[in-house]
Design a protein around this motif. Structure first.
Motif: not given
Length: 253
Positions: A59-62, A65-67, A92-101
């Motif tokens: 699971v990759y979290i960005h 801005h896609g970072q 668990t989504a960290p601060i600033g997270a918007l999407r996960a793949t």
């Protein structure tokens, strides 16, 4: 602990909630939206055409801005061949997270099928958090292989009596492998070894201890455990996946 989790489907935040149609390939990938600070359970049913295929869930979290912010990985050896098995991991989504793949992959040349892909938001009640704080869930695995002349190795594996691969550490990075290895070794449970299976200083160490029945492999660095111990490990992973964190200790002569 998992039975007491209050799980509900997030209807507004996710790009994709449930996929019921089956698919077939060597890789399965989906992207979904996150709420910072929230926890999600990502699950899918998978089967392969190979016995003990080491399937990897990443699971990759960005951020917006896609970072890249964070990733988590979970490796499972699938019973099989051609047997459906449920795989899930908690994100668990960290601060600033918007999407996960989320990406489920099988080894090269292995045919993988999937269905029933789900993304659910998970809420833990105070009783669950108290169980974690008190160390009433397993935080790591201790394999007692004393008396078998087990050798230290870079890639030790744990098999059940029936041949299922329980642990192999296949997702470890080269840097982590060089620095810490996928397991630690010792003759007794010293404070240093116990720190290997302690997630952080606020959580009590609570090891799941199993006994090795025999050694296996040309390097004599892998072990066989009973089927009942193997099942106990897999059951414990439903609560806290210590194998994904390489929280494994071998006791040797």
């Amino acid at each position: 602990m998992k039975n007491r989790q209050q799980i509900f489907i997030v209807s507004l935040l996710l790009l994709l909630l449930v996929i019921t149609s089956a698919g077939q390939a060597s890789e399965f990938r989906r992207t979904f939206l996150l709420e910072a600070g929230a926890r999600y359970e990502v699950s899918v049913r998978i089967k392969t055409d190979l016995q003990d295929a080491a399937t990897l869930a990443s699971v990759y979290i960005h951020n917006e801005h896609g970072q890249y912010l964070r990733s988590t990985q979970l490796s499972r050896s699938l019973a099989g061949p051609n047997q459906w098995q449920h795989i899930s991991t908690i994100v668990t989504a960290p601060i600033g997270a918007l999407r996960a793949t989320v990406v489920f992959t099988a080894p090269e040349g292995v045919e993988m099928e999937w269905d029933e892909f789900n993304i659910r938001r998970v809420e833990l009640d105070l009783a669950d958090e108290e169980l974690i704080r008190q160390g009433l869930v397993y935080t790591g695995l201790i394999v007692d292989a004393r008396g078998l002349n087990l050798q230290r190795g870079m890639s030790p594996k744990v098999y059940s009596e029936s041949g299922q691969l329980v642990y192999a550490g296949v997702a470890v990075s080269y840097g982590f492998l060089q620095e810490a290895g996928i397991a630690s070794y010792g003759q007794e449970l010293s404070p240093d070894l116990l720190r290997r299976i302690q997630p952080d200083d606020t959580v009590k160490v609570s090891p799941l201890v199993v006994t090795a029945l025999d050694i296996i492999g040309t390097t004599e660095s892998s072990v066989i455990i009973s089927d009942s111990d193997a099942q106990a490990i897999l059951d414990a992973l439903d609560t806290y996946d210590f194998l994904a964190r390489y929280s494994v200790v071998f006791l040797i002569d």
